[in-house]
Design an enzyme around this catalytic site. Structure first.
Site, mmCIF file in Angstrom:
data_model
loop_
_atom_site.group_PDB
_atom_site.id
_atom_site.type_symbol
_atom_site.label_atom_id
_atom_site.label_comp_id
_atom_site.label_asym_id
_atom_site.label_seq_id
_atom_site.Cartn_x
_atom_site.Cartn_y
_atom_site.Cartn_z
ATOM 1 N N GLU A 148 1.809 -6.847 11.608
ATOM 2 C CA GLU A 148 1.192 -6.416 10.259
ATOM 3 C C GLU A 148 2.462 -5.696 9.363
ATOM 4 O OE1 GLU A 148 -2.241 -4.069 11.141
ATOM 5 O OE2 GLU A 148 -1.407 -2.339 10.221
ATOM 6 N N ARG B 257 -13.641 -5.850 15.990
ATOM 7 C CA ARG B 257 -12.653 -4.879 16.474
ATOM 8 C C ARG B 257 -13.378 -3.215 16.491
ATOM 9 N NH1 ARG B 257 -7.970 -2.428 12.590
ATOM 10 N NH2 ARG B 257 -9.476 -0.717 11.910
ATOM 11 N N ASP C 99 -6.171 -3.747 1.504
ATOM 12 C CA ASP C 99 -5.076 -3.287 0.427
ATOM 13 C C ASP C 99 -4.233 -4.630 0.293
ATOM 14 O OD1 ASP C 99 -4.654 -1.777 3.227
ATOM 15 O OD2 ASP C 99 -2.936 -2.962 3.102
ATOM 16 N N ASN D 251 0.878 -1.083 0.131
ATOM 17 C CA ASN D 251 0.113 -0.022 -0.166
ATOM 18 C C ASN D 251 0.816 1.378 -0.033
ATOM 19 O OD1 ASN D 251 -2.314 1.672 0.201
ATOM 20 N ND2 ASN D 251 -2.830 1.020 2.365
ATOM 21 N N ASP E 125 -7.234 -1.487 17.769
ATOM 22 C CA ASP E 125 -6.051 -1.524 17.093
ATOM 23 C C ASP E 125 -5.426 -0.059 17.520
ATOM 24 O OD1 ASP E 125 -3.802 -1.139 15.459
ATOM 25 O OD2 ASP E 125 -5.021 -1.646 13.482
ATOM 26 N N TYR F 241 -7.698 6.938 13.421
ATOM 27 C CA TYR F 241 -7.441 5.858 12.582
ATOM 28 C C TYR F 241 -8.618 4.779 12.992
ATOM 29 C CZ TYR F 241 -6.092 1.300 11.977
ATOM 30 O OH TYR F 241 -6.320 -0.144 11.460
ATOM 31 N N HIS G 51 -14.696 -5.492 11.582
ATOM 32 C CA HIS G 51 -14.658 -3.790 11.971
ATOM 33 C C HIS G 51 -15.997 -3.356 12.284
ATOM 34 C CE1 HIS G 51 -10.472 -3.389 9.694
ATOM 35 N NE2 HIS G 51 -10.371 -4.258 10.595
ATOM 36 N N GLU H 268 -8.586 -11.369 10.333
ATOM 37 C CA GLU H 268 -9.219 -10.089 10.259
ATOM 38 C C GLU H 268 -9.876 -10.083 8.642
ATOM 39 O OE1 GLU H 268 -6.538 -6.701 9.354
ATOM 40 O OE2 GLU H 268 -8.035 -5.297 10.419
ATOM 41 N N TRP I 119 2.450 6.127 13.034
ATOM 42 C CA TRP I 119 1.129 6.107 12.416
ATOM 43 C C TRP I 119 0.648 4.534 12.829
ATOM 44 C CZ3 TRP I 119 -3.021 4.810 10.796
ATOM 45 C CH2 TRP I 119 -3.681 4.805 9.355
ATOM 46 N N GLU J 83 -4.165 -4.532 19.491
ATOM 47 C CA GLU J 83 -3.215 -4.627 18.474
ATOM 48 C C GLU J 83 -2.176 -3.504 18.580
ATOM 49 O OE1 GLU J 83 -5.326 -5.073 14.963
ATOM 50 O OE2 GLU J 83 -3.342 -4.376 13.509
ATOM 51 N N ARG K 119 0.513 -11.241 13.536
ATOM 52 C CA ARG K 119 -0.352 -10.659 12.538
ATOM 53 C C ARG K 119 0.384 -10.531 11.230
ATOM 54 N NH1 ARG K 119 -4.651 -8.460 12.304
ATOM 55 N NH2 ARG K 119 -4.004 -6.636 11.658
ATOM 56 N N HIS L 101 -2.494 1.094 16.433
ATOM 57 C CA HIS L 101 -1.883 1.513 15.188
ATOM 58 C C HIS L 101 -0.501 2.368 15.721
ATOM 59 C CE1 HIS L 101 -1.879 1.893 10.958
ATOM 60 N NE2 HIS L 101 -2.718 0.966 11.110
HETATM 61 C C1 CS2 Z 1 -4.764 -1.950 9.835
HETATM 62 C C2 CS2 Z 1 -4.677 -1.544 8.368
HETATM 63 O O1 CS2 Z 1 -6.043 -3.733 9.441
HETATM 64 C C3 CS2 Z 1 -5.287 -3.213 10.177
HETATM 65 O O2 CS2 Z 1 -5.275 -3.647 11.182
HETATM 66 O O3 CS2 Z 1 -3.684 -1.469 10.714
HETATM 67 O O4 CS2 Z 1 -5.905 -0.774 8.280
HETATM 68 C C4 CS2 Z 1 -3.568 -1.104 8.009
HETATM 69 O O5 CS2 Z 1 -3.281 0.440 8.248
HETATM 70 C C5 CS2 Z 1 -3.294 -0.734 6.206
HETATM 71 O O6 CS2 Z 1 -3.385 -2.202 5.910
HETATM 72 C C6 CS2 Z 1 -2.093 -0.190 6.038
HETATM 73 O O7 CS2 Z 1 -1.860 -0.624 4.546
HETATM 74 MG MG MG Z 2 -3.762 -2.959 12.353
#
Ligand code: CS2
Ligand code: MG
Length: 405
Positions: free
Chosen positions: A264, A147, A318, A37, A212, A159, A122, A341, A405, A238, A285, A214
């Protein structure tokens, strides 16, 4: 079975996807996902300029050796661009081997450990009541784990929330340059426990809840959050902190019994090594698409299994249907699978470009038994949707400081 061509496609059927197609002298071909992404074209160049010339004429059955050749052989190991490129090739080779054998990939891995794949959905919203309404809708759709992300009052574009966009697809097309979003840890920490308190009050204990972060907190801030969320019994919290310092997760552990998940953004088993060995996490993850494909992720899954750590593969919009299918085959095979997920199968354009082997029912995904990964890719349809530059947002504090982020 000799490799005769490696084709790389980059298309945007509402989202950018990088698709690898490996053709062979036996007429069979395999498909892989190499979507990163916001950095798609770097992967395309790596595949076309640096990988393709080395693979023409090679035996398509040599999956492990090809993986090591592209990993060790490049000298410059790891990193998202390299490991996503390797993933595209690796998935295509597994797909080919399955097609050649007339078997789904999970059979080649060792068969099934379960009949269905549990998923979490989600629920997000601009307010607590909107988030909880969405939670109620998902429970009605059969989800057993959800989530929760909610806009923080005073922080526009928090986020995991959609703002004025109708879904994740519309959000993608609105970002030709990275948008900037505000962040304030104090506001966030003061707000999130209330979201979970209200969710439990309204829906009781049975539904499993996740959140999450993030990677926006320090270890001690994350410890406070994990501790304050303990009464609400999360399935996992997460990415509470960035994981460059793997030992930071030990600090959170020492303070709280809230289960932790991370991975991730990991690209290899080395990113997860200390976390797994020290049992600093409960769920890993990492995605096949970003960590060297099925071969790369299988190494992580087996290592995690030794330490009673389960998998919860990243399943965002993505990653292409090919990447999601790769996860499904690993999920149905691995004894230590935890949860997947799942944010749906995408829009109409995607459905004309890809068909996939998955069906959703009652909080689970079901995988059919087509040979290989079970995905098809319509090149003519894909051509209608050219690549569009698109970025993830960046976060800044009120005074302009760039944030995690
Ligand atoms: C995220 C994603 O799915 C998740 O847990 O953290 O939305 C992530 O931000 C994006 O896949 C980044 O490309
Ligand atoms: Mg995430």
């Amino acid at each position: 079975m000799k490799i005769t061509n490696v084709k790389v496609f980059v298309n945007c059927p509402d989202r950018n996807f990088v698709t690898v197609k490996i053709e062979t002298d036996e007429g069979l071909f395999g498909l892989g996902d190499a979507t990163l992404n916001g950095r798609e074209l770097a992967v395309v160049a790596y595949l076309k300029e640096h990988i393709k010339p080395c693979l023409i004429g090679k035996d398509a059955h040599q999956i492990e050796d090809t993986w090591q050749y592209l990993y060790k052989g490049a000298y410059w190991r790891r990193g998202p661009i390299t490991m996503t490129s390797i993933a595209g090739i690796d998935m295509a080779l597994w797909d080919l081997k399955g097609k050649a054998a007339g078997m789904p990939v999970y059979q080649l891995l060792g068969g099934t450990s379960r009949s269905k794949i549990r998923v979490y959905g989600h629920a997000n919203g601009q307010t607590i009541s909107e988030t909880l309404e969405n939670l109620g809708r998902l429970i009605k759709e059969g989800y057993t784990a959800v989530r929760l992300q909610c806009a923080i009052p005073g922080l526009e574009g928090t986020y995991g929330t959609l703002g004025d966009k109708k879904d994740y697809l519309e959000m993608q097309s609105s970002r030709p340059l990275p948008p900037e979003q505000p962040w304030d840890t104090n506001k966030y920490l003061n707000f999130i426990p209330t979201l979970f308190k209200k969710a439990r009050e309204e829906y009781g204990e049975e539904i499993q809840l996740l959140h999450d972060v993030h990677s926006r907190l320090t270890p001690i801030e994350a410890s406070r959050l994990a501790k304050e969320l303990e009464p609400y019994h999360l399935l996992f919290l997460e990415d509470p902190v960035p994981a460059e310092n793997q030992s930071n997760y030990k600090i959170i552990r020492q303070h709280s019994t809230t289960p932790l998940a991370v991975g991730e953004v990991f690209n290899s088993i080395w990113d997860a090594k200390e976390l797994i060995e020290n049992h600093s996490i409960d769920y890993i993850r990492t995605a096949a698409t970003h960590a060297g494909g099925i071969t790369g992720l299988r190494k992580i899954i087996d290592f995690a299994g030794l330490h009673q750590i389960r998998t919860a593969p990243h399943g965002p919009p993505d990653i292409s249907p090919i990447g999601h299918a790769a996860h499904a085959h690993l999920n149905i095979w691995a004894n230590n699978f935890g949860i997947q997920e799942f944010v749906g199968f995408g829009g109409e354009k995607m459905a004309t470009v890809f068909t996939h082997p998955l069906a959703y029912a009652e909080g689970h995904l079901y995988l059919n038994d087509l040979p290989g990964l079970g995905v098809s890719f319509n090149e003519q349809e894909a051509e209608k949707y050219p690549y569009k530059r698109s970025y993830l947002p960046v976060s800044r504090l009120e005074d302009g400081t760039l944030w995690d982020w």
